[in-house]
Design an enzyme around this catalytic site. Structure first.
Site, mmCIF file in Angstrom:
data_model
loop_
_atom_site.group_PDB
_atom_site.id
_atom_site.type_symbol
_atom_site.label_atom_id
_atom_site.label_comp_id
_atom_site.label_asym_id
_atom_site.label_seq_id
_atom_site.Cartn_x
_atom_site.Cartn_y
_atom_site.Cartn_z
ATOM 1 N N ASP A 70 33.780 44.992 50.787
ATOM 2 C CA ASP A 70 34.440 44.321 51.912
ATOM 3 C C ASP A 70 33.635 44.533 53.198
ATOM 4 O OD1 ASP A 70 36.161 42.801 53.406
ATOM 5 O OD2 ASP A 70 37.874 44.144 53.258
ATOM 6 N N HIS A 117 43.766 38.259 48.528
ATOM 7 C CA HIS A 117 43.957 39.238 49.609
ATOM 8 C C HIS A 117 45.470 39.421 49.722
ATOM 9 C CE1 HIS A 117 43.251 40.668 53.945
ATOM 10 N NE2 HIS A 117 44.548 40.495 53.880
ATOM 11 N N ASN A 153 35.340 33.001 54.646
ATOM 12 C CA ASN A 153 35.881 32.834 56.009
ATOM 13 C C ASN A 153 34.780 32.714 57.055
ATOM 14 O OD1 ASN A 153 35.167 35.515 55.662
ATOM 15 N ND2 ASN A 153 36.802 36.305 56.961
ATOM 16 N N ASN A 160 41.541 46.008 57.355
ATOM 17 C CA ASN A 160 42.647 45.335 56.685
ATOM 18 C C ASN A 160 42.295 45.122 55.216
ATOM 19 O OD1 ASN A 160 45.059 44.038 56.368
ATOM 20 N ND2 ASN A 160 44.356 42.074 57.150
ATOM 21 N N ARG A 219 29.042 36.250 57.240
ATOM 22 C CA ARG A 219 29.330 35.699 58.580
ATOM 23 C C ARG A 219 28.604 34.405 58.932
ATOM 24 N NH1 ARG A 219 33.883 38.238 58.699
ATOM 25 N NH2 ARG A 219 33.893 40.374 59.464
ATOM 26 N N HIS A 241 31.131 39.928 53.539
ATOM 27 C CA HIS A 241 31.211 38.941 54.616
ATOM 28 C C HIS A 241 29.828 38.837 55.262
ATOM 29 C CE1 HIS A 241 35.609 38.544 54.420
ATOM 30 N NE2 HIS A 241 35.612 39.850 54.169
#
Lengths: 321, 457
Positions: B329, B203, B116, B302, B86, B84
């Protein structure tokens, strides 16, 4: 004992010490002048993020009886409702020079987090954190049990051999968790009674019995007290988790009514941490019966909270009681 | 700065010790060091080697920077399938620039940037923006992952072909952070990506079974009063998806496998010939749900940290090849989203700078895996899943010089504030890391030198 976060942290001797101190506190409360000087000059903040009538009033009464200065900080009507973080709130309160924070929060672990952060050096007393712990409730329950069951002079005694059934929504209950830990530490035998949907996965690792059948547990005997837990009606709905099909079915299987009470020996205590849902987990007749110690639990709560504040803030060196 | 390097006496993944010359962006030459010099692990040996001819400290020989690689292992540059970064939208936590520097420092030469972001990477425009940011930073190859559904909302397919045909050439699609829970949407996605040999990275999290879930459901969650995230919520989706992948004849990749049951399902699917690959994170290899006891949200992630039996199962599955890849992750978060009560905190942990030391400690030092295995699970296999052609290649003459030189004997206490990620939410803070990246080369250009990311002017 700097903080009180969980009854799991208490040894048998520490727990008995708190109950004994509470007994001394209770004696002082029979005097005409109830106020003691023990915490004069100390400031205690009641930091309540959840609605609570009895717990907050009980703590406030205990604090004032010990002559502490009291600040009430409720999440409503403060900057919390504008989105201030727990850290910022605690640091802000800490900057005012306070000695103890009594905290109630909807998040499990909130009190632990405050106590173990560098946000404040103050003593932290957990007044209920999410579905984790409510240690002063368990202590006042133990105190109530000891007063009734352990003879005319219970000082120094634990609850060896006492049988307690805790009935209801164990899954969402901090009262149940605190009581299982404390009562077993004190030598009592606890049986949890609930539909399987309202017991946590992993409950089999707890030091207690588990029953899905209230009537069978009552028939097996060995009980000195039955503690009923509040069941929130919204747990029935699909949005609330759908834990049981209807209030009627819940009451039939797990409610304490006159018929069930009549099958218990006369000396068995009926307890409830409040607030009660009369007609759901307990009927009015039972709640108001001679065996009910529900109102006395509230009174004992003040003595227990006085003892906890006194012991955590002064280490028991706070002068004459 | 010279672009030629001579790395002396490093171990290759297959265990041979060699002098390796890099020039013009490729591996120019590999000369095995005589057998009596081979097999020298550890720093102590390096000290005694100091006087050996040919092990002179870094200098320049014939225009090449000379690096004493003795005691170190030269691996193909690591490839992360699950990062990620961001940006756009979450620049307070990480940017493509900071995240790719952290990646290079961790030995990576390619990362797959999860979708995301804000806006979501669900159009050709956004994935090309992320690609361009990666190229401008220049530290690792950034391969944007495309969202499966518009806005990650799980309702209708994003324009997957447009992303596949864009400059970013997207091959991996994922709604990561969200499960593609609707079985019909998942079926369509699996079918649709067959047109360009893409893969759907799932996921796996059944949403209804995990409403309000805060940690692994078990004895610890029961005691802590934190709402449980049951293993079955992961496993039921994996079971469904491997059957769907089999039915439509497509490729499925399972993100962050965390339970023993998931391992069994992946093993079963592979035995049936289903085209499924799986990844595990370093934190799921290393940590259990016991970490939650202090209510420090740095351990909130998560899927959640699981039980000890699950941890052993994923280690064994990585060793056995049932799990194909280690993926980080890497999920940076601003401090305020972790400095709070557990329930209010964000899910996620950083991982790029700690992954290889964690794998070294848990899998190599324990004898469970060789360096060739590490090259496979941290470079070759993830490159293959992502359809990368110039990454995850053997350390061999003529190959593109995407490499990392790792000193497995180095020890340091990890302080995330000293790292390159903008965020410090590392669960390994204060732990001793086993090993350190000394150099990373991207197409022959050093992005990391002696543990420090190369600053570009």
């Amino acid at each position: 004992m700097k903080h009180l976060l969980s009854t799991k942290d208490l040894s048998r001797d520490e727990a008995v010490g708190i109950l004994d101190t509470a007994a001394h506190m209770a004696e002082t409360q029979a005097r005409e002048i109830k106020k003691l000087p023990a915490l004069r000059g100390r400031t205690v903040v009641n930091l309540f993020y959840e609605d609570s009538t009895r717990t907050r009033n009980s703590f406030e009464t205990a604090e004032k009886r010990l002559s502490a200065d009291v600040i009430n900080f409720s999440a409503k009507g403060s900057s919390v409702s504008k989105g201030e973080s727990l850290k910022d709130t605690v640091e802000t309160i800490g900057a005012m020079g306070i000695d103890a924070i009594v905290v109630r929060h909807s998040a499990s672990g909130a009190a632990h987090r405050i106590a173990h952060s560098d946000w404040t050096d103050a003593t932290v007393i957990n007044a209920g954190d999410g579905t984790h712990q409510h240690p002063t409730q368990a202590l006042l329950d133990a105190y109530t049990l000891r007063r009734h069951l352990m003879g005319p002079d219970p000082l120094g005694q634990d609850l060896a051999g006492v049988g307690v059934a805790i009935v209801g929504d164990v899954l969402h209950s901090r009262v149940a968790r605190s009581n299982v830990d404390l009562l077993t530490t004190l030598g009592a035998h606890v049986t949890l009674v609930a539909p399987p949907t309202l017991l946590p996965i992993g409950v089999e690792t707890w030091q207690c019995g588990v029953s899905y059948d209230f009537d069978r547990t009552l028939a097996e005997g060995g009980l000195d007290a039955v503690m009923m837990l509040r069941v929130q009606a919204e747990r029935m709905s699909a949005a609330g988790g759908g834990y049981f099909p209807s209030a009627n079915e819940y009451s039939r299987e797990y409610g304490l009514d006159s018929a069930r009470l009549s099958r218990l020996p006369a000396g068995v205590l009926v307890m409830h941490p409040g607030p009660m849902n009369r007609g759901l987990e307990i009927t009015s007749v039972v709640a108001d019966s001679a065996q009910s110690v529900i109102v006395e639990q509230v009174a004992n709560g003040v003595a227990i909270r006085m003892a906890v504040l006194y012991l955590t803030l002064t280490g028991g060196q706070g002068g004459a009681l | 700065m010279t672009s030629a390097y001579l790395i002396r006496g490093a171990s290759l993944p297959d265990g041979t010790v060699a002098d390796v010359r890099l020039a013009n962006g490729v591996i120019r030459d590999i000369k095995a060091v005589p057998a009596h010099d081979a097999g020298r692990p550890g720093a102590a040996q390096r000290v005694s080697d100091a006087g050996r001819p040919g092990s002179e400290p870094a200098g320049t020989v014939a225009g090449a920077t000379v690096i004493d690689g003795s005691g170190c292992v030269l691996l193909p540059g690591l490839v992360d399938l699950h990062t990620h970064l961001r940006e756009p939208g979450g620049e307070e936590a990480e940017t493509v620039w900071s995240g790719t520097r952290a990646a290079a420092a961790g030995g990576y030469t390619a990362v797959h940037a999860m979708a995301n972001t804000f806006p979501v990477q669900d159009t050709a425009g956004v994935v090309e923006q992320v690609l361009r940011l990666g190229q401008e930073a220049g530290y690792v190859d950034v391969h944007p992952v495309g969202a499966v559904s518009v806005g990650l909302e799980g309702e209708r397919l994003a324009e997957l072909v447009a992303m596949a045909r864009s400059g970013a050439r997207v091959r991996v699609f994922s709604d990561d952070g969200h499960c593609v829970a609707d079985p019909v949407l998942m079926r369509r996605a699996l079918e649709y990506v067959k047109a360009f040999d893409g893969v759907v990275a799932q996921h796996a999290q059944e949403p209804r079974l995990t409403e309000g879930a805060l940690m692994h459901e078990g004895a610890v969650s029961a005691e802590l009063g934190l709402t449980g995230w049951p293993a079955v919520a992961e496993e039921s989706i994996i079971a469904r998806d491997v059957l769907l992948a089999e039915h439509v004849g497509s490729r499925l990749h399972v993100c962050h496998v965390s339970t023993a049951g998931s391992v069994e399902l992946v093993r079963w699917a592979k035995s049936r010939g289903v085209h499924v690959t799986a990844e595990v994170t370093p934190h799921h290899l290393a940590l259990t749900d016991e970490s939650a006891r202090g209510y420090d949200p740095v351990f909130k992630v998560n899927p959640p940290l699981r039980g000890a039996a699950d941890v052993e199962a994923v280690r064994q599955a990585l060793q056995d090849g049932v799990i194909d890849c280690v993926a980080t992750d890497h999920a940076p978060h601003p401090a305020e989203t972790k400095e709070c009560e557990w329930a209010a905190a964000s899910f996620g942990m950083t991982g790029l700078e700690t992954a290889l030391p964690v794998v070294n400690e848990l899998m190599v030092e324990t004898g469970r895996m060789t360096w060739a295995d590490v090259a496979r699970v941290m470079s070759e296999a993830p490159a293959r899943v992502g359809q990368l052609t110039d990454q995850g290649r053997p350390v061999a003459v003529g190959e593109v010089a995407n490499l990392t030189l790792f000193d497995p004997a180095a020890r340091r206490v990890w302080d995330p504030a000293s790292g390159y990620s903008k965020s410090t939410n590392s669960p390994f803070k204060g732990k001793e890391l086993h090993g350190r990246t000394r150099y990373t080369w991207l197409r022959g250009r050093a992005t990391v030198q002696e543990g420090k990311v190369v600053e570009r002017v």
